[in-house]
Design a protein around this motif. Structure first.
Motif, PDB file in Angstrom:
ATOM      1  N   TYR A 181       0.836  -1.205   0.000  1.00 20.22           N
ATOM      2  CA  TYR A 181       0.000   0.000   0.000  1.00 20.22           C
ATOM      3  C   TYR A 181       0.872   1.256   0.000  1.00 20.22           C
ATOM      4  O   TYR A 181       0.614   2.213  -0.745  1.00 20.22           O
ATOM      5  N   ALA A 182       1.918   1.250   0.839  1.00 21.30           N
ATOM      6  CA  ALA A 182       2.793   2.417   0.947  1.00 21.30           C
ATOM      7  C   ALA A 182       3.508   2.700  -0.374  1.00 21.30           C
ATOM      8  O   ALA A 182       3.651   3.860  -0.783  1.00 21.30           O
ATOM      9  N   ALA A 183       3.951   1.637  -1.044  1.00 19.50           N
ATOM     10  CA  ALA A 183       4.640   1.811  -2.324  1.00 19.50           C
ATOM     11  C   ALA A 183       3.695   2.376  -3.382  1.00 19.50           C
ATOM     12  O   ALA A 183       4.066   3.250  -4.173  1.00 19.50           O
ATOM     13  N   GLU A 184       2.464   1.898  -3.365  1.00 16.79           N
ATOM     14  CA  GLU A 184       1.481   2.333  -4.361  1.00 16.79           C
ATOM     15  C   GLU A 184       1.037   3.775  -4.136  1.00 16.79           C
ATOM     16  O   GLU A 184       0.748   4.509  -5.087  1.00 16.79           O
ATOM     17  N   HIS A 185       1.007   4.204  -2.871  1.00 15.51           N
ATOM     18  CA  HIS A 185       0.477   5.534  -2.554  1.00 15.51           C
ATOM     19  C   HIS A 185       1.552   6.517  -2.083  1.00 15.51           C
ATOM     20  O   HIS A 185       1.229   7.621  -1.635  1.00 15.51           O
TER      21      HIS A 185
END
Length: 308
Positions: A181-185
């Motif tokens: 999630y962190a990488a995507e956002h």
């Protein structure tokens, strides 16, 4: 429920914390699927939770003191309803340290989208093990995950409700979800600080030792168990501590009471009318419907509140 609804809060807390107490082993409760799943809470905190659930009618006490689930509890177990209340979070299972309490900033600014994803993952894991979702992690833990974005199992350690057992059991799964999630956002990990636990006072008179321990977060029930005395003896020590010019932790006194809010209000109004140092007039004023043990707890609360 898995222990047959025949046992009290202390025994249930021992099961949840994976205790090797004689009673647990004699009943083969170490074989239950819920054995050891509650290490993120101290025994003291589980006792607080049991009292809170009693007051909110999610559970009740049977004829011999065993805890029984009531109908409202079923919605909690399947994850469709949450239980709200206050609890001392100053101590967790992190050895030698206490995690700083979740602040209002965290509770107001966590990533709600990530929180929802984490809840779905929690439900999936809970269903696989046939346990309630909160037994994986409570909502507060997921809130902190959705605020701090931990990128490793080590980063999970300071978070509320994460003990060594759950870190090893679920850490990789939740960290994986968070990292994706962190990488995507474009989210970066935040570090959570930890605070040293209050050291227990070992010197002084007994009422001072007990009073300090109580104000540091220990419950009356656990203090009684630790010192090998009855709850009423602990109350007497706390009264001496109060009379010596000290204040008492009010929420800790209320945790020791199993009266409903309406009953508490009735008792407090009766103390207002009668002499708060005398229990018999209050007992009679309440039509003898509330026992002396409960009145002693509320009497100490009444007197302690006057000193705040």
């Amino acid at each position: 429920m898995r222990s047959g609804e025949k046992f009290g809060a202390t025994h249930i807390a021992d099961i949840l914390r994976g205790s090797k107490a004689k009673k647990v082993l004699e009943n083969e409760h170490e074989k239950l699927s819920t054995y050891g799943i509650g290490l993120e809470f101290s025994k003291d905190q589980w006792m607080q939770i049991s009292k809170m659930l009693l007051r909110q009618d999610y559970i009740s006490k049977g004829e011999f003191g065993g805890l029984k689930l009531e109908k409202p509890a079923l919605a909690v177990l399947d994850g469709t309803e949450n239980v709200f209340g206050t609890m001392d979070r100053s101590k967790t299972s992190l050895e030698g340290e206490a995690v700083v309490r979740t602040s209002s900033e965290i509770e107001n600014e966590y990533d709600e989208a990530l929180f929802d994803i984490l809840r779905l993952k929690r439900k999936e894991l809970a269903d696989e093990q046939d346990i309630p979702p909160y037994a994986v992690f409570p909502d507060t833990t997921l809130v902190e995950m959705a605020y701090f974005y931990p990128q490793s199992k080590e980063s999970l350690e300071p978070l509320y409700g994460v003990g060594s057992v759950k870190k090893e059991k679920y850490g990789d799964t939740f960290v994986g979800v968070i990292k994706n999630y962190a990488a995507e956002h474009g989210k970066e990990e935040k570090k959570k600080s930890i605070a040293k636990q209050i050291k227990r006072k070992t010197g002084g008179q007994k009422f001072e030792i007990i009073g300090e321990a109580f104000n540091a977060g220990q419950s009356i029930e656990l203090l009684a168990e630790e010192h090998g005395v009855k709850d009423m003896t602990i109350l007497k020590h706390l009264k001496d501590f109060l009379d010596d010019g000290n204040k008492l932790r009010l929420e800790g006194l209320l945790e020791a009471s199993e009266l409903s809010l309406r009953q508490r209000d009735q008792v407090m109004k009766s103390f207002d009318k009668k002499n708060p140092l005398m229990l018999r007039p209050v007992y009679d004023d309440l039509d003898k419907k509330i026992g002396y043990d409960e009145l002693r707890v509320m009497q100490l609360y009444y007197l302690a509140k006057e000193k705040q």
